[in-house]
Design an enzyme around this catalytic site. Structure first.
Site, PDB file in Angstrom:
ATOM      1  N   ARG A 167      -2.073  -4.235   9.122  1.00 13.39           N
ATOM      2  CA  ARG A 167      -0.674  -3.844   8.912  1.00 13.39           C
ATOM      3  C   ARG A 167      -0.165  -3.200  10.195  1.00 13.39           C
ATOM      4  O   ARG A 167      -0.815  -2.298  10.754  1.00 13.39           O
ATOM      5  CB  ARG A 167      -0.581  -2.858   7.752  1.00 13.39           C
ATOM      6  CG  ARG A 167       0.825  -2.330   7.421  1.00 13.39           C
ATOM      7  CD  ARG A 167       0.719  -1.486   6.156  1.00 13.39           C
ATOM      8  NE  ARG A 167       1.945  -0.784   5.778  1.00 13.39           N
ATOM      9  CZ  ARG A 167       2.900  -1.275   5.000  1.00 13.39           C
ATOM     10  NH1 ARG A 167       2.787  -2.517   4.542  1.00 13.39           N
ATOM     11  NH2 ARG A 167       3.957  -0.556   4.671  1.00 13.39           N
TER      12      ARG A 167
ATOM     13  N   GLY B  38      12.051  -2.612   2.425  1.00 10.40           N
ATOM     14  CA  GLY B  38      13.398  -2.772   1.907  1.00 10.40           C
ATOM     15  C   GLY B  38      13.623  -3.927   0.964  1.00 10.40           C
ATOM     16  O   GLY B  38      14.764  -4.191   0.579  1.00 10.40           O
TER      17      GLY B  38
ATOM     18  N   THR C 114       0.771   5.604  -0.616  1.00  6.95           N
ATOM     19  CA  THR C 114       0.125   6.876  -0.905  1.00  6.95           C
ATOM     20  C   THR C 114       0.759   7.470  -2.150  1.00  6.95           C
ATOM     21  O   THR C 114       1.975   7.621  -2.223  1.00  6.95           O
ATOM     22  CB  THR C 114       0.302   7.847   0.277  1.00  6.95           C
ATOM     23  OG1 THR C 114      -0.280   7.273   1.443  1.00  6.95           O
ATOM     24  CG2 THR C 114      -0.368   9.183  -0.016  1.00  6.95           C
TER      25      THR C 114
ATOM     26  N   TYR D 148      -0.681   6.291  12.430  1.00  5.56           N
ATOM     27  CA  TYR D 148      -2.075   6.642  12.189  1.00  5.56           C
ATOM     28  C   TYR D 148      -2.930   6.216  13.380  1.00  5.56           C
ATOM     29  O   TYR D 148      -2.420   5.663  14.352  1.00  5.56           O
ATOM     30  CB  TYR D 148      -2.543   6.082  10.855  1.00  5.56           C
ATOM     31  CG  TYR D 148      -1.753   6.670   9.707  1.00  5.56           C
ATOM     32  CD1 TYR D 148      -1.734   8.050   9.497  1.00  5.56           C
ATOM     33  CD2 TYR D 148      -0.982   5.871   8.865  1.00  5.56           C
ATOM     34  CE1 TYR D 148      -0.988   8.618   8.474  1.00  5.56           C
ATOM     35  CE2 TYR D 148      -0.230   6.432   7.830  1.00  5.56           C
ATOM     36  CZ  TYR D 148      -0.238   7.800   7.650  1.00  5.56           C
ATOM     37  OH  TYR D 148       0.510   8.369   6.635  1.00  5.56           O
TER      38      TYR D 148
ATOM     39  N   PRO E 113       0.844  -1.205   0.000  1.00  6.51           N
ATOM     40  CA  PRO E 113       0.000   0.000   0.000  1.00  6.51           C
ATOM     41  C   PRO E 113       0.871   1.243   0.000  1.00  6.51           C
ATOM     42  O   PRO E 113       1.762   1.379   0.837  1.00  6.51           O
ATOM     43  CB  PRO E 113      -0.801  -0.136   1.297  1.00  6.51           C
ATOM     44  CG  PRO E 113       0.066  -0.990   2.185  1.00  6.51           C
ATOM     45  CD  PRO E 113       0.792  -1.929   1.282  1.00  6.51           C
TER      46      PRO E 113
ATOM     47  N   GLN F 193      -7.069  -0.848   1.740  1.00  5.44           N
ATOM     48  CA  GLN F 193      -6.473  -0.497   3.028  1.00  5.44           C
ATOM     49  C   GLN F 193      -7.241   0.678   3.633  1.00  5.44           C
ATOM     50  O   GLN F 193      -7.331   1.751   3.023  1.00  5.44           O
ATOM     51  CB  GLN F 193      -5.001  -0.112   2.897  1.00  5.44           C
ATOM     52  CG  GLN F 193      -4.359   0.059   4.274  1.00  5.44           C
ATOM     53  CD  GLN F 193      -3.004   0.719   4.225  1.00  5.44           C
ATOM     54  OE1 GLN F 193      -2.895   1.916   3.980  1.00  5.44           O
ATOM     55  NE2 GLN F 193      -1.955  -0.055   4.483  1.00  5.44           N
TER      56      GLN F 193
ATOM     57  N   ARG G 191       8.314   0.727  -3.737  1.00  3.18           N
ATOM     58  CA  ARG G 191       8.842   1.697  -4.695  1.00  3.18           C
ATOM     59  C   ARG G 191       9.304   1.050  -5.998  1.00  3.18           C
ATOM     60  O   ARG G 191       9.193   1.659  -7.061  1.00  3.18           O
ATOM     61  CB  ARG G 191       9.974   2.494  -4.042  1.00  3.18           C
ATOM     62  CG  ARG G 191       9.474   3.295  -2.850  1.00  3.18           C
ATOM     63  CD  ARG G 191      10.574   4.004  -2.099  1.00  3.18           C
ATOM     64  NE  ARG G 191      10.014   4.651  -0.916  1.00  3.18           N
ATOM     65  CZ  ARG G 191      10.713   5.400  -0.079  1.00  3.18           C
ATOM     66  NH1 ARG G 191      11.998   5.597  -0.302  1.00  3.18           N
ATOM     67  NH2 ARG G 191      10.139   5.945   0.968  1.00  3.18           N
TER      68      ARG G 191
END
Length: 423
Positions: free
Chosen positions: A256, A339, A34, A209, A32, A120, A361
């Site tokens: 998560r 990672g 943003t 969060y 997930p 999510q 990424r």
């Protein structure tokens, strides 16, 4: 002469989740992330009439469609269960007809590829500010941000400078606020599963969060049933998962966690006591949960590995890993994020530590990441400054990355040539 062939790495073998209801064809999961590419409902966006609602359009649909593979699992960006829990430009919720219609199209596209997708659910809590939502930010305790220089990452419309968190103190959630917020999550989950046809929902319980705010002793200083001890700080999260299990079925829920995270000022103590209690109770109360996803202890959004190691050592956790939680959850599918790249995934599933790996990424710049990992193909480098929108040309760095063989080979690079691998 007998010919032997190497066994298929377990990363590319099937895995059952959702209490056996879903069988994935491989274990490369889209993390997930943003991306702030959703479309504004009110394009004018003036101080008198600020836009607060964003929804997925065809570009967002294409982004997920590009990364869907037969039997693969995608996890969406954080989707807010309410306006009060969101407000960040370019991010969507699941509380307006436009939100719902947009996510329906995303799910349909992913399913047409034979893939699975989880929504999510992410409530920002104290990490949003009232100028963005028109509502007060909420938190377990009404504490101000403890750094006078930390600013919200986007300027509200009409403002000439960034807004400081310290100037917008969240309100302490009342018992009724807690009840209604859990209700917002449950309603969003029902909409996700029953209307949008998501295959399940994942609660974002990490990265500072709202659920993690309740878990963090430096943010949650309540002395009632929701704070004051590791066990009581877990109650909001436990009640939330109870509500979601009742709303959509526990096999359709996941979570998560980042037990050792520092992001968004989560610097609480009693990490092992708090998160181990949470996980033991979740395993006991909801043994059929779809999967659990953990962020690696040494991966951090805002600190280097060296800095994070120093934090862990100061807590007496220099050698900590996720094995404690792996043991607690037993046969529940156990995912790891943080990672993973094309050089370090080998042997991780075989070790038994994890059942699947999340890639972030490198999935951005390589929509065909599964194929590239399987075949040992070079990875295309990503544009870091295009991670987070909104942008007027939002396709760039979002849907314009080519699959292998469709782009220029000279634009490709192996991990490590230019940057370190992160997810």
């Amino acid at each position: 002469m007998t010919v032997t062939t190497a066994a298929e790495p377990l990363l590319f073998t099937p895995l059952k989740i959702a209490n056996g209801k879903i069988e994935l064809s491989h274990r490369v999961v889209l993390a997930p992330m943003t991306r702030n590419r959703n479309h504004p409902l009110n394009a004018e966006n003036t101080p008198e009439k600020p836009n607060r609602i964003w929804y997925p359009d065809d570009v967002v649909m294409e982004y997920y469609d590009q990364r869907a593979t037969p039997g693969g699992l995608l996890i969406t960006e954080g989707i807010s269960p309410s306006l009060q829990g969101g407000g960040m430009p370019g991010t969507s919720g699941l509380f307006t007809p436009e939100n719902v219609a947009g996510w329906k199209k995303v799910v349909q596209a992913v399913h047409a590829r034979g893939a699975f997708i989880y929504a999510q659910l992410c409530h920002q809590g104290r990490t949003t500010v009232s100028p963005m939502t028109g509502l007060p930010a909420v938190s377990p305790s009404g504490l101000p941000w403890d750094n006078n220089e930390d600013a919200y990452p986007y300027k509200p419309v009409g403002e000439t400078k960034m807004v400081l968190y310290h100037d917008h103190i969240p309100i302490m959630m009342t018992m009724e606020d807690i009840k209604s917020t859990i209700g917002d999550y449950c309603t969003a989950a029902e909409v996700a599963v029953e209307e949008c046809r998501f295959d399940g929902v994942e609660v974002h319980g990490g990265n500072g969060y709202l659920p993690e705010q309740f878990l963090s002793s430096n943010i949650n200083v309540r002395t009632d049933t929701y704070g004051g001890s590791p066990e009581k700080r877990c109650n909001f999260f436990l009640e939330l998962m109870d509500g979601l299990a009742e709303a959509v079925g526990e096999e359709n829920t996941a979570l998560r966690l980042s037990p050792f995270g520092l992001y968004n000022q989560t610097r609480g103590a009693e990490r092992l006591a708090t998160w181990s209690h949470l996980c033991k109770e979740l395993k006991k109360n909801h043994p059929k949960i779809s999967y659990v996803s953990f962020i690696e202890p040494r991966y951090e959004q805002v600190h280097s590995t060296i800095e994070k190691d120093a934090f862990l050592a100061s807590w007496g956790l220099a050698a900590v890993d996720l094995s404690l939680f792996r043991i607690i959850f037993g046969k529940t599918p156990f995912f790891s994020a943080g990672g993973w790249n094309d050089k370090n995934w080998q042997g991780e599933i075989e070790s038994g530590r994890y059942n699947a790996l999340l890639f972030g990424r490198w999935f951005i710049s390589n929509p065909d990441l599964v194929r590239r990992l399987r075949q040992g193909l070079p990875l295309r480098i990503y544009e870091r400054d295009r991670f987070y929108g909104p942008f007027p040309d939002k396709e760039r760095g979002y849907t314009d990355y080519a699959a292998w063989g469709e782009g220029k080979d000279e634009e490709l690079t192996r991990i490590g040539d230019l940057v370190g691998g992160v997810s």
